[in-house]
Design a protein around this motif. Structure first.
Motif, PDB file in Angstrom:
ATOM      1  N   ASP A   1       6.463   7.199  -8.031  1.00  0.00           N
ATOM      2  CA  ASP A   1       5.717   6.016  -7.593  1.00  0.00           C
ATOM      3  C   ASP A   1       6.652   4.828  -7.389  1.00  0.00           C
ATOM      4  O   ASP A   1       7.713   4.728  -8.012  1.00  0.00           O
ATOM      5  N   GLU A   2       6.203   3.903  -6.529  1.00  0.00           N
ATOM      6  CA  GLU A   2       7.014   2.746  -6.194  1.00  0.00           C
ATOM      7  C   GLU A   2       6.318   1.445  -6.583  1.00  0.00           C
ATOM      8  O   GLU A   2       5.105   1.318  -6.472  1.00  0.00           O
ATOM      9  N   TYR A   3       7.113   0.519  -7.053  1.00  0.00           N
ATOM     10  CA  TYR A   3       6.713  -0.889  -7.185  1.00  0.00           C
ATOM     11  C   TYR A   3       5.416  -1.078  -7.980  1.00  0.00           C
ATOM     12  O   TYR A   3       4.447  -1.635  -7.515  1.00  0.00           O
ATOM     13  N   PHE A   4       5.448  -0.630  -9.238  1.00  0.00           N
ATOM     14  CA  PHE A   4       4.287  -0.833 -10.100  1.00  0.00           C
ATOM     15  C   PHE A   4       4.688  -1.692 -11.300  1.00  0.00           C
ATOM     16  O   PHE A   4       5.855  -1.741 -11.685  1.00  0.00           O
ATOM     17  N   PRO A   5       3.738  -2.387 -11.903  1.00  0.00           N
ATOM     18  CA  PRO A   5       4.080  -3.395 -12.913  1.00  0.00           C
ATOM     19  C   PRO A   5       4.291  -2.816 -14.303  1.00  0.00           C
ATOM     20  O   PRO A   5       3.786  -1.745 -14.638  1.00  0.00           O
TER      21      PRO A   5
ATOM     22  N   VAL B   1       0.861  -1.187   0.000  1.00  0.00           N
ATOM     23  CA  VAL B   1       0.000   0.000   0.000  1.00  0.00           C
ATOM     24  C   VAL B   1       0.892   1.231   0.000  1.00  0.00           C
ATOM     25  O   VAL B   1       1.521   1.576   1.011  1.00  0.00           O
ATOM     26  N   VAL B   2       0.989   1.878  -1.151  1.00  0.00           N
ATOM     27  CA  VAL B   2       1.798   3.093  -1.307  1.00  0.00           C
ATOM     28  C   VAL B   2       1.026   4.061  -2.203  1.00  0.00           C
ATOM     29  O   VAL B   2       0.106   3.657  -2.925  1.00  0.00           O
ATOM     30  N   PRO B   3       1.377   5.341  -2.178  1.00  0.00           N
ATOM     31  CA  PRO B   3       0.699   6.298  -3.066  1.00  0.00           C
ATOM     32  C   PRO B   3       0.877   5.916  -4.532  1.00  0.00           C
ATOM     33  O   PRO B   3       1.951   5.488  -4.942  1.00  0.00           O
ATOM     34  N   GLU B   4      -0.179   6.058  -5.311  1.00  0.00           N
ATOM     35  CA  GLU B   4      -0.133   5.757  -6.738  1.00  0.00           C
ATOM     36  C   GLU B   4      -0.584   6.973  -7.539  1.00  0.00           C
ATOM     37  O   GLU B   4      -1.553   7.629  -7.179  1.00  0.00           O
ATOM     38  N   HIS B   5       0.115   7.237  -8.609  1.00  0.00           N
ATOM     39  CA  HIS B   5      -0.189   8.392  -9.452  1.00  0.00           C
ATOM     40  C   HIS B   5      -0.155   7.990 -10.926  1.00  0.00           C
ATOM     41  O   HIS B   5       0.758   8.373 -11.662  1.00  0.00           O
ATOM     42  N   PRO B   6      -1.116   7.200 -11.376  1.00  0.00           N
ATOM     43  CA  PRO B   6      -1.163   6.834 -12.800  1.00  0.00           C
ATOM     44  C   PRO B   6      -1.234   8.092 -13.671  1.00  0.00           C
ATOM     45  O   PRO B   6      -1.884   9.080 -13.296  1.00  0.00           O
ATOM     46  N   VAL B   7      -0.538   8.056 -14.796  1.00  0.00           N
ATOM     47  CA  VAL B   7      -0.493   9.212 -15.691  1.00  0.00           C
ATOM     48  C   VAL B   7      -0.986   8.780 -17.065  1.00  0.00           C
ATOM     49  O   VAL B   7      -0.396   7.896 -17.683  1.00  0.00           O
ATOM     50  N   THR B   8      -2.050   9.380 -17.540  1.00  0.00           N
ATOM     51  CA  THR B   8      -2.605   9.036 -18.851  1.00  0.00           C
ATOM     52  C   THR B   8      -2.315  10.097 -19.911  1.00  0.00           C
ATOM     53  O   THR B   8      -2.636   9.900 -21.082  1.00  0.00           O
TER      54      THR B   8
END
Length: 370
Positions: free
Chosen positions: A323-327, A41-48
């Motif tokens: 962001d950390e640890y994303f696929p 569980v960490v902050p996520e900031h997807p960018v489109t």
């Protein structure tokens, strides 16, 4: 008492072994299928949509001679792609096709596309081939092409009349590299493939799953030649033709060895590079990659390669966020997780568009911030 403890210990051991056997029998799966979602569980900031408009210097569109460009431009707008460089200007080799592409772009969306032409190696045994090919290239540029794309087939599958492999640094091609320098157009060149494709196909190969799912990508020292040989042939061209600007595709397949890539950039000031298809390599080494981008910020361009709009989101997220640890989106390319580089704005601007404006002629600058 000792007998009782021994009995209890043996009972627990038997129970433990039985439980393990039960789990094993029920939960066996192939390694390829094991891909659990992270519980982190960490902050996520997807960018489109990219923070700044960008030039995609590595794209392929194979129907641009007749396709309706409006839907493509809409997708580009959604991504904040200011200009797309279509490297497949000649499609499957026809100059007539190139002229149709250029006409379609000129009539319908001249400010949003840059077209590179391609080279036909047919007849390379002709002593006049180099002169004729250089003249043809010049005609393509006069018609509106703004660069030359060299596919990896050169060094892989291109052969001369005797069936011999044509090396990347074959002297018969020298008139082409020289002509590009004379015309002031860059050469975006893809040579070889990831080094792992030449390595043993076993449990120590990071690209094992990709080779299993795409077995035609496996190479060897005799198919066609060692990886190091093709890469050296490419570098020989860069060093011989110092007045020509080269964009080394895919970080020159050194995204997993940034120290070596840095040395190459230092040795060859006419070489630039782009990030197509290697973002997963950068995302697994965020501190080293950020330092590399900072040091070589004037030599790196944005490229994607395969055109799949949603895949750009991962590129934006790696470049722009912390962001950390994303696929990654293709597990057979990268089974690891990634981290954002959180690049500063000035570096982002150079990667996204400023460096491309510097070396690719006739990009409409009004599409981008000053």
């Amino acid at each position: 008492m000792k007998k009782l403890l021994l009995t209890l210990s043996c009972g627990l051991l038997i129970f433990s072994q039985a439980s393990a056997q039960k789990v094993d029998s029920e939960m066996v799966m192939d390694w390829e299928k094991y891909d659990p979602p992270s519980t982190l569980v960490v902050p996520e900031h997807p960018v489109t949509k990219s923070k700044y408009p960008f030039v995609d210097v590595h794209n392929h569109q194979f129907r641009m001679n007749q396709q309706d460009l409006a839907p493509l431009v809409k997708e580009m707008d959604d991504l904040n792609m200011g200009v797309m460089v279509n490297l497949s200007g000649r499609g499957r080799g026809s100059r007539g096709y190139l002229l149709e592409v250029l006409d379609n772009v000129k009539k319908n969306s001249p400010s949003r596309f840059i077209i590179f032409t391609n080279l036909d190696f047919t007849g390379i045994d002709d002593p006049e081939w180099g002169k004729k090919a250089a003249a043809s290239l010049e005609e393509d540029v006069k018609a509106g092409a703004n660069g030359l794309k060299i596919y990896k087939s050169l060094g892989f599958s291109v052969t001369d009349g005797s069936g011999k492999r044509v090396a990347v640094d074959d002297p018969r091609i020298d008139p082409i590299w020289a002509k590009c320098g004379e015309l002031g157009i860059p050469v975006l060149i893809h040579s070889a493939d990831p080094k792992s494709f030449w390595d043993d196909y076993d449990e120590n190969n990071e690209r094992w799953l990709e080779l299993k799912t795409h077995p035609n990508r496996k190479r060897s020292a005799t198919d066609p030649v060692p990886w190091e040989q093709i890469i050296q042939e490419q570098h020989n061209v860069f060093k011989k033709h110092k007045k020509t600007t080269f964009i080394n595709a895919h970080f020159g397949w050194y995204a997993n060895d940034l120290a070596t890539l840095g040395k190459l950039l230092d040795e060859m000031p006419n070489m630039y590079t782009e990030i197509g298809a290697i973002i997963a390599e950068l995302g697994r080494q965020p501190r080293a990659a950020k330092a590399f981008f900072t040091k070589y910020q004037d030599r790196i361009l944005f490229g994607k390669d395969a055109y799949n709009p949603e895949e750009y989101y991962t590129y934006f997220r790696v470049l722009e966020t912390a962001d950390e640890y994303f696929p990654y989106y293709k597990r057979y390319h990268a089974f690891w997780r990634m981290y954002g580089l959180d690049l500063p704005d000035e570096v982002l601007k150079k990667v996204y568009y400023k460096n491309a404006l510097k070396i690719i002629p006739n990009i409409d600058k009004s599409v981008f911030p000053k």
